[in-house]
Motif scaffolding. Sequence first.
Motif, PDB file in Angstrom:
ATOM      1  N   UNK A  73       1.205  -1.405   0.140  1.00  0.00           N
ATOM      2  CA  UNK A  73      -0.088   0.312   0.162  1.00  0.00           C
ATOM      3  C   UNK A  73       0.383   0.867  -0.154  1.00  0.00           C
ATOM      4  N   UNK A  74       1.888   0.876   0.822  1.00  0.00           N
ATOM      5  CA  UNK A  74       2.939   2.364   0.459  1.00  0.00           C
ATOM      6  C   UNK A  74       3.381   2.161  -0.980  1.00  0.00           C
ATOM      7  N   UNK A  75       3.915   1.722  -1.156  1.00  0.00           N
ATOM      8  CA  UNK A  75       4.213   1.405  -2.350  1.00  0.00           C
ATOM      9  C   UNK A  75       3.399   2.035  -3.767  1.00  0.00           C
ATOM     10  N   UNK A  76       2.268   1.597  -3.342  1.00  0.00           N
ATOM     11  CA  UNK A  76       1.295   2.324  -3.982  1.00  0.00           C
ATOM     12  C   UNK A  76       1.589   3.632  -4.255  1.00  0.00           C
ATOM     13  N   UNK A  77       1.115   4.100  -2.674  1.00  0.00           N
ATOM     14  CA  UNK A  77       0.791   5.656  -2.234  1.00  0.00           C
ATOM     15  C   UNK A  77       2.086   6.657  -3.209  1.00  0.00           C
ATOM     16  N   UNK A  78       2.763   6.194  -2.959  1.00  0.00           N
ATOM     17  CA  UNK A  78       4.556   6.594  -3.067  1.00  0.00           C
ATOM     18  C   UNK A  78       3.935   6.726  -4.990  1.00  0.00           C
ATOM     19  N   UNK A  79       4.424   6.415  -5.489  1.00  0.00           N
ATOM     20  CA  UNK A  79       3.494   6.088  -6.893  1.00  0.00           C
ATOM     21  C   UNK A  79       2.087   6.855  -7.483  1.00  0.00           C
ATOM     22  N   UNK A  80       1.566   6.907  -6.978  1.00  0.00           N
ATOM     23  CA  UNK A  80       0.685   7.708  -6.820  1.00  0.00           C
ATOM     24  C   UNK A  80       1.238   8.745  -6.290  1.00  0.00           C
ATOM     25  N   UNK A  81       1.608   9.832  -5.714  1.00  0.00           N
ATOM     26  CA  UNK A  81       2.122  10.337  -5.248  1.00  0.00           C
ATOM     27  C   UNK A  81       2.430  11.437  -6.258  1.00  0.00           C
ATOM     28  N   UNK A  82       3.852  10.889  -6.606  1.00  0.00           N
ATOM     29  CA  UNK A  82       4.727  10.883  -7.482  1.00  0.00           C
ATOM     30  C   UNK A  82       4.204  11.160  -9.055  1.00  0.00           C
ATOM     31  N   UNK A  83       2.850  10.357  -9.483  1.00  0.00           N
ATOM     32  CA  UNK A  83       1.970  11.229 -10.779  1.00  0.00           C
ATOM     33  C   UNK A  83       1.080  11.371 -10.754  1.00  0.00           C
ATOM     34  N   UNK A  84       0.867  12.448  -9.437  1.00  0.00           N
ATOM     35  CA  UNK A  84       0.115  13.353  -8.948  1.00  0.00           C
ATOM     36  C   UNK A  84       1.019  14.980  -9.298  1.00  0.00           C
ATOM     37  N   UNK A  87       1.831  15.240 -12.640  1.00  0.00           N
ATOM     38  CA  UNK A  87       0.914  16.056 -13.057  1.00  0.00           C
ATOM     39  C   UNK A  87       0.267  17.601 -13.291  1.00  0.00           C
ATOM     40  N   UNK A  88       0.749  17.480 -11.785  1.00  0.00           N
ATOM     41  CA  UNK A  88       0.823  19.084 -11.846  1.00  0.00           C
ATOM     42  C   UNK A  88       1.544  19.696 -11.702  1.00  0.00           C
ATOM     43  N   UNK A  89       3.105  19.419 -12.356  1.00  0.00           N
ATOM     44  CA  UNK A  89       4.205  19.594 -12.830  1.00  0.00           C
ATOM     45  C   UNK A  89       4.179  20.319 -14.680  1.00  0.00           C
ATOM     46  N   UNK A  90       3.403  19.137 -15.625  1.00  0.00           N
ATOM     47  CA  UNK A  90       3.529  19.354 -16.369  1.00  0.00           C
ATOM     48  C   UNK A  90       2.058  20.092 -16.415  1.00  0.00           C
ATOM     49  N   UNK A  91       0.865  19.944 -16.003  1.00  0.00           N
ATOM     50  CA  UNK A  91      -0.028  20.875 -15.804  1.00  0.00           C
ATOM     51  C   UNK A  91       0.512  22.213 -15.586  1.00  0.00           C
ATOM     52  N   UNK A  92       1.607  22.605 -14.646  1.00  0.00           N
ATOM     53  CA  UNK A  92       1.857  23.634 -14.932  1.00  0.00           C
ATOM     54  C   UNK A  92       3.019  24.893 -15.892  1.00  0.00           C
ATOM     55  N   UNK A  93       3.275  23.525 -16.635  1.00  0.00           N
ATOM     56  CA  UNK A  93       4.749  24.357 -17.778  1.00  0.00           C
ATOM     57  C   UNK A  93       3.515  24.452 -18.729  1.00  0.00           C
TER      58      UNK A  93
END
Length: 277
Positions: A73-84, A87-93
């Motif tokens: 679960x922790x690994x999945x949460x880390x991957x989700x946070x990194x993906x978010x 995505x936020x960086x791409x939207x900001x750019x």
Amino acid sequence: MPHTAPIRSHRKPRRSASKIAMRAGVAGGVLGTLAVAGASASANAAEPVTQTLEMPTLTDLSAQVAQSADATQQTAANYQLRAERDAAAANAAKQARLDLADARHKAAAAKKKAAAEAARRAAAERATRSAPRMALTAATTMGGGAGVSVDASAGSSTATGSAAAIVSFVKAQLGKAYVSGATGPSAYDCSGLVQTAFKQVGVSLPRVSQDQSTVGTSVSLSNLQPGDILYWGSAGSAYHVAVYVGDGMFVGAQNPSSGVVEKPLSYDPPTGAVRVL
């Protein structure tokens, strides 16, 4: 060979009784040993062998499963946070690129609008100056080359009284810098010079050229007197003012490159004039 020699018998010799008995004893011992071993094997076969295996308890298995689930679960949460975050960086750019393009578009539109407005003002200035130039040419001819015709009933081109003080003041400012919004003593803009000059004789004028072009009484360019206020543009929306000092000359804060100068009316014919004194 002598005939009396004994002939060897072909019969085997008898074994002695002692040897036979010994052999019988050995055989009996072997058979007894085999019997004992067989009995022992039978007994062993009849009796089951018990082997103890240590198995993990249910509590240990549950703890291991829980730890594995938490780690997953922790690994999945880390991957989700990194993906978010990605995505936020791409939207900001992307938004930054859109904002930059919009800013450039607005800047280009504003520049184009400013250029069009400047062209319009230049055309209006040329149009407003053409008529006064013709009037001044006629006035010069009538005045015998003095640069302006002065009505004898209105006085002469020689300043007196408050007008003389104003003329003296503006001539004393010749050579000083032009600075937008300045009212002296080291720099002026056009309306700042006029306002400060009239303040020397106790006359309070509006601050900007548009308002100064409507004070006092409107006078003809062919009937100017020293101390009159000259304006360029139309009354109420003038873009430049100066002070007439007589003999067809005016003093004004022209622009940043010229500063305060004295010029003939033919240098830049005004649109109109007003008299305050």
